[in-house]
Enzyme design. Structure first.
Site, PDB file in Angstrom:
ATOM      1  N   ASP A  58       0.834  -1.013   0.367  1.00 39.64           N
ATOM      2  CA  ASP A  58       0.664  -0.199  -0.318  1.00 39.64           C
ATOM      3  C   ASP A  58       1.030   0.828  -0.266  1.00 39.64           C
ATOM      4  O   ASP A  58       1.975   1.585   0.850  1.00 39.64           O
ATOM      5  CB  ASP A  58      -1.141  -0.144   1.102  1.00 39.64           C
ATOM      6  N   TYR A 150      -7.087  15.565  -7.519  1.00 38.38           N
ATOM      7  CA  TYR A 150      -6.354  14.524  -8.872  1.00 38.38           C
ATOM      8  C   TYR A 150      -5.662  15.756  -9.506  1.00 38.38           C
ATOM      9  O   TYR A 150      -4.174  15.188  -9.419  1.00 38.38           O
ATOM     10  CB  TYR A 150      -7.118  14.126  -9.608  1.00 38.38           C
ATOM     11  N   LYS A 154      -1.465  16.173  -8.807  1.00 38.54           N
ATOM     12  CA  LYS A 154      -1.068  15.395  -9.827  1.00 38.54           C
ATOM     13  C   LYS A 154      -0.293  17.210 -10.225  1.00 38.54           C
ATOM     14  O   LYS A 154       1.417  17.221 -10.972  1.00 38.54           O
ATOM     15  CB  LYS A 154      -1.563  15.385 -11.908  1.00 38.54           C
ATOM     16  N   VAL A 183      -6.490   8.040 -21.229  1.00 36.97           N
ATOM     17  CA  VAL A 183      -6.504   7.040 -21.655  1.00 36.97           C
ATOM     18  C   VAL A 183      -7.230   6.187 -21.027  1.00 36.97           C
ATOM     19  O   VAL A 183      -8.038   5.623 -19.986  1.00 36.97           O
ATOM     20  CB  VAL A 183      -4.992   6.060 -21.013  1.00 36.97           C
ATOM     21  N   THR A 185      -8.361   3.031 -19.625  1.00 37.59           N
ATOM     22  CA  THR A 185      -8.333   1.874 -18.183  1.00 37.59           C
ATOM     23  C   THR A 185      -9.135   2.228 -17.440  1.00 37.59           C
ATOM     24  O   THR A 185      -9.968   2.947 -17.263  1.00 37.59           O
ATOM     25  CB  THR A 185      -6.983   2.261 -17.399  1.00 37.59           C
TER      26      THR A 185
END
Ligand SMILES: NC(=O)c1ccc[n+]([C@@H]2O[C@H](COP(=O)([O-])OP(=O)(O)OC[C@H]3O[C@@H](n4cnc5c(N)ncnc54)[C@H](OP(=O)(O)O)[C@@H]3O)[C@@H](O)[C@H]2O)c1
Length: 263
Positions: A58, A150, A154, A183, A185
């Site tokens: 983790d 997010y 980043k 992307v 995913t």
């Protein structure tokens, strides 16, 4: 850097991009320590790649990062290339974001990469060689509404990469930052995919992005922004941020309806 025989520690190895990257690096002759929180998926990925160490861990805690670094060193010795790929995302109106989720996003996307780098760096400095590859996002340069936590994580990762790159400039260690646009995913949930379709968001195949990451390592690139026109907008956002505010306003209004939906 030539990847053959190098010990590569790859995080997020059981994810959408991680499993493809692991297979490509293995095919290129790397010795792999694969890390992921998802034990079952990780065993499946590592089981198909001979000689690969699977380390369940983790990355949201200091102890977790230390344990992962120790496990990799035990499996294959000093790390030649650390690829910080593990990440998580949330798409929500910020006032409705779960406070625990905000913390976890920063822990995994930013602090996990920082702590793991700190754990492997002394060996790299001792040998005066090594590569740190941080996988960020276009959202780390152009912050997006409803991806606020997010984007912040980043942006932090990009700043970390830049500072460390400058700090290690006179050494044999290189720090790279690779920033994909969206992307295809599992990171992108059904809600995000529907929003992407409604706003005509460009999305790349994971195989394409993995090739770009490997090429960045091959060529020791400092920063790579994947996708046009997103890579152009990274520069425009620095020089003319108000222009980008206006360009994104209509898209944000559409995105808001999806950000408010339940999963
Ligand atoms: N997909 C995109 O649109 C996109 C665009 C730009 C940048 N990126 C970046 O590319 C990287 C890889 O993304 P992806 O699309 O391959 O995502 P993904 O399919 O969700 O894979 C991420 C992997 O990281 C693992 N992980 C999450 N938290 C962890 C933790 N605390 N400790 C260890 N492992 C953990 C996940 O395990 P669990 O499944 O157990 O959570 C998952 O296997 C991320 O850094 C992401 O931010 C992705």
């Amino acid at each position: 850097m030539n990847i053959r025989d190098k010990h590569i520690l790859l995080t997020g190895a059981a994810g959408g991009m991680g499993r493809i990257l692991a297979a490509e690096l293995h095919a290129r002759g790397a010795r792999l320590s694969l890390i992921d929180a998802n034990a079952e998926a990780l065993q499946q990925v590592a089981g198909e790649l001979d000689g690969t160490a699977a380390i369940v861990g983790d990355l949201s805690t200091i102890d977790g990062c230390s344990a992962v670094a120790a496990g990799a060193a035990e499996a294959h010795g000093p790390v030649d290339v650390l690829i910080n790929l593990a990440g998580m995302m949330s798409f929500r109106c910020y006032e409705e974001e779960d406070p625990a989720m905000i913390e976890r996003i920063v822990q995994v996307n930013l602090l996990g990469a920082m702590q793991l780098t700190r754990a492997v760096l002394p060996d790299m400095i001792g040998r005066n060689q090594g590569r740190i590859v941080n996988v960020g996002s276009i959202f780390g340069s152009i912050a997006f509404a409803y991806f606020t936590a997010y984007s912040a994580s980043k942006f932090g990762l990009r700043g970390f990469s830049e500072a460390l790159r400058r700090e290690l400039n006179d050494t044999g260690i290189r720090v790279m930052y690779v920033a994909p646009r969206a992307v295809k995913t599992p990171l992108n949930t059904g809600r995000i995919m529907r929003m992407g379709e409604a706003t005509k968001m460009n999305m790349d195949e994971p195989e394409y992005v993995v090739r770009k990451i490997i090429r960045a390592i091959d060529n020791d690139r400092r920063e790579v922004y994947i996708g046009f026109p997103e890579s152009l907008f990274v520069g425009i956002n620095v020089l003319l941020p108000r222009l980008v505010d206006r360009a994104l306003a209509a898209q944000n209004r559409i995105a808001r309806t999806f950000a408010r939906e339940e999963d």
